[in-house]
Scaffold this motif. Sequence first.
Motif, mmCIF file in Angstrom:
data_model
loop_
_atom_site.group_PDB
_atom_site.id
_atom_site.type_symbol
_atom_site.label_atom_id
_atom_site.label_comp_id
_atom_site.label_asym_id
_atom_site.label_seq_id
_atom_site.Cartn_x
_atom_site.Cartn_y
_atom_site.Cartn_z
ATOM 1 N N THR A 245 35.447 13.747 55.217
ATOM 2 C CA THR A 245 36.704 14.500 55.144
ATOM 3 C C THR A 245 37.835 13.512 54.918
ATOM 4 O O THR A 245 37.906 12.476 55.561
ATOM 5 C CB THR A 245 36.999 15.293 56.437
ATOM 6 O OG1 THR A 245 36.982 14.397 57.538
ATOM 7 C CG2 THR A 245 35.987 16.379 56.681
ATOM 8 N N VAL A 246 38.684 13.856 53.970
ATOM 9 C CA VAL A 246 39.842 13.021 53.649
ATOM 10 C C VAL A 246 41.085 13.839 53.980
ATOM 11 O O VAL A 246 41.254 14.948 53.484
ATOM 12 C CB VAL A 246 39.845 12.632 52.163
ATOM 13 C CG1 VAL A 246 41.096 11.854 51.802
ATOM 14 C CG2 VAL A 246 38.606 11.816 51.822
ATOM 15 N N VAL B 87 49.053 24.034 60.093
ATOM 16 C CA VAL B 87 47.894 23.914 59.209
ATOM 17 C C VAL B 87 48.026 22.614 58.419
ATOM 18 O O VAL B 87 49.098 22.305 57.898
ATOM 19 C CB VAL B 87 47.814 25.108 58.213
ATOM 20 C CG1 VAL B 87 46.632 24.940 57.272
ATOM 21 C CG2 VAL B 87 47.708 26.435 58.951
ATOM 22 N N ARG B 88 46.954 21.853 58.368
ATOM 23 C CA ARG B 88 46.917 20.658 57.520
ATOM 24 C C ARG B 88 45.707 20.805 56.606
ATOM 25 O O ARG B 88 44.634 21.227 57.040
ATOM 26 C CB ARG B 88 46.737 19.373 58.345
ATOM 27 C CG ARG B 88 47.796 19.113 59.377
ATOM 28 C CD ARG B 88 49.054 18.467 58.870
ATOM 29 N NE ARG B 88 48.896 17.116 58.381
ATOM 30 C CZ ARG B 88 49.896 16.438 57.817
ATOM 31 N NH1 ARG B 88 51.096 16.996 57.665
ATOM 32 N NH2 ARG B 88 49.722 15.210 57.389
ATOM 33 N N ILE B 89 45.901 20.471 55.341
ATOM 34 C CA ILE B 89 44.810 20.654 54.386
ATOM 35 C C ILE B 89 44.347 19.317 53.821
ATOM 36 O O ILE B 89 45.164 18.434 53.557
ATOM 37 C CB ILE B 89 45.234 21.631 53.270
ATOM 38 C CG1 ILE B 89 45.376 23.022 53.897
ATOM 39 C CG2 ILE B 89 44.232 21.651 52.126
ATOM 40 C CD1 ILE B 89 45.672 24.123 52.935
ATOM 41 N N GLY B 90 43.049 19.183 53.697
ATOM 42 C CA GLY B 90 42.483 17.949 53.150
ATOM 43 C C GLY B 90 41.314 18.258 52.233
ATOM 44 O O GLY B 90 41.154 19.383 51.784
ATOM 45 N N LYS B 91 40.525 17.236 51.956
ATOM 46 C CA LYS B 91 39.373 17.415 51.075
ATOM 47 C C LYS B 91 38.088 17.200 51.854
ATOM 48 O O LYS B 91 38.060 16.482 52.837
ATOM 49 C CB LYS B 91 39.428 16.384 49.930
ATOM 50 C CG LYS B 91 40.437 16.709 48.864
ATOM 51 C CD LYS B 91 40.557 15.571 47.875
ATOM 52 C CE LYS B 91 41.396 14.430 48.437
ATOM 53 N NZ LYS B 91 41.551 13.294 47.516
ATOM 54 N N PHE B 92 37.041 17.848 51.390
ATOM 55 C CA PHE B 92 35.737 17.680 52.012
ATOM 56 C C PHE B 92 34.753 17.290 50.924
ATOM 57 O O PHE B 92 34.755 17.886 49.848
ATOM 58 C CB PHE B 92 35.310 19.000 52.668
ATOM 59 C CG PHE B 92 33.902 18.969 53.184
ATOM 60 C CD1 PHE B 92 33.597 18.291 54.347
ATOM 61 C CD2 PHE B 92 32.886 19.612 52.499
ATOM 62 C CE1 PHE B 92 32.290 18.251 54.818
ATOM 63 C CE2 PHE B 92 31.583 19.578 52.973
ATOM 64 C CZ PHE B 92 31.289 18.902 54.133
ATOM 65 N N MET B 93 33.959 16.276 51.169
ATOM 66 C CA MET B 93 33.000 15.842 50.157
ATOM 67 C C MET B 93 31.638 15.600 50.766
ATOM 68 O O MET B 93 31.532 15.025 51.852
ATOM 69 C CB MET B 93 33.491 14.545 49.508
ATOM 70 C CG MET B 93 34.527 14.812 48.441
ATOM 71 S SD MET B 93 35.572 13.400 48.119
ATOM 72 C CE MET B 93 36.703 13.516 49.483
ATOM 73 N N THR C 162 35.640 23.865 57.048
ATOM 74 C CA THR C 162 35.283 23.341 55.727
ATOM 75 C C THR C 162 34.858 24.517 54.859
ATOM 76 O O THR C 162 34.094 25.374 55.284
ATOM 77 C CB THR C 162 34.119 22.324 55.776
ATOM 78 O OG1 THR C 162 33.010 22.925 56.425
ATOM 79 C CG2 THR C 162 34.507 21.074 56.527
ATOM 80 N N GLY D 77 34.611 20.153 48.428
ATOM 81 C CA GLY D 77 35.157 21.371 49.012
ATOM 82 C C GLY D 77 36.521 21.114 49.627
ATOM 83 O O GLY D 77 37.153 20.112 49.338
ATOM 84 N N LYS D 78 36.950 22.051 50.459
ATOM 85 C CA LYS D 78 38.249 21.919 51.109
ATOM 86 C C LYS D 78 38.060 21.741 52.607
ATOM 87 O O LYS D 78 37.091 22.207 53.184
ATOM 88 C CB LYS D 78 39.084 23.180 50.870
ATOM 89 C CG LYS D 78 39.640 23.286 49.467
ATOM 90 C CD LYS D 78 40.306 24.631 49.247
ATOM 91 C CE LYS D 78 39.269 25.716 49.011
ATOM 92 N NZ LYS D 78 39.846 27.055 48.805
ATOM 93 N N PHE D 79 39.004 21.056 53.211
ATOM 94 C CA PHE D 79 38.976 20.876 54.654
ATOM 95 C C PHE D 79 40.312 21.353 55.210
ATOM 96 O O PHE D 79 41.370 21.028 54.662
ATOM 97 C CB PHE D 79 38.773 19.389 54.979
ATOM 98 C CG PHE D 79 38.904 19.078 56.438
ATOM 99 C CD1 PHE D 79 37.881 19.417 57.313
ATOM 100 C CD2 PHE D 79 40.038 18.476 56.947
ATOM 101 C CE1 PHE D 79 37.997 19.149 58.667
ATOM 102 C CE2 PHE D 79 40.160 18.200 58.294
ATOM 103 C CZ PHE D 79 39.140 18.545 59.159
ATOM 104 N N MET D 80 40.268 22.164 56.244
ATOM 105 C CA MET D 80 41.517 22.667 56.821
ATOM 106 C C MET D 80 41.508 22.542 58.339
ATOM 107 O O MET D 80 40.492 22.836 58.980
ATOM 108 C CB MET D 80 41.707 24.125 56.447
ATOM 109 C CG MET D 80 42.231 24.275 55.032
ATOM 110 S SD MET D 80 41.871 25.873 54.335
ATOM 111 C CE MET D 80 40.217 25.615 53.800
#
Lengths: 88, 88
Positions: free
Chosen positions: A7-8, A36-42, B7, B39-42
């Motif tokens: 997670t970034v 709410v904070r949004i990031g990336k998932f890989m 996620t 994907g997205k992470f929140m």
Amino acid sequence: MLKAQITVTLKQSILDPQGSAVEKSLRSMGYPIEAVRIGKFMEVRLAEDNVAKANEIVQEICHKLLSNPVIETYHYTLEQEHQKEVEA
Amino acid sequence: MLKAQITVTLKQSILDPQGSAVEKSLRSMGYPIEAVRIGKFMEVRLAEDNVAKANEIVQEICHKLLSNPVIETYHYTLEQEHQKEVEA
């Protein structure tokens, strides 16, 4: 084969306009939301079975490609991926 | 206050061009990569202390706003957020 789940997220001090927008939408829909904070998932599957080497690779690719260390931080978990065995 | 870490990922059957692009980049940089899915992470902070109610809220907002149930799936964890107490 090892699987890394990365997670970034933006550093706490960095403004997150996408998160703010979602926060406002959810509040206007009536939900009790604080922030709410949004990031990336890989999810990265590595052709590597050595955990130490895999850790090295994941840290390197996070630094070089998957995150921007100036404004983002990353976290990851590494796990053994169990492939389905098909019996003849 | 409860914190949900969500996620949202594309379903396995859905093509992920962003993941494929990252996968190709990493391979061309020489890393032993099998596959990448993005994907997205929140992170959502809820003004709600009841775990059952919070679960309900998170599932509802995931369905209504945070994911597209047709092509995406979501996973989340809920945890108690410990606020720093400042002594006078």
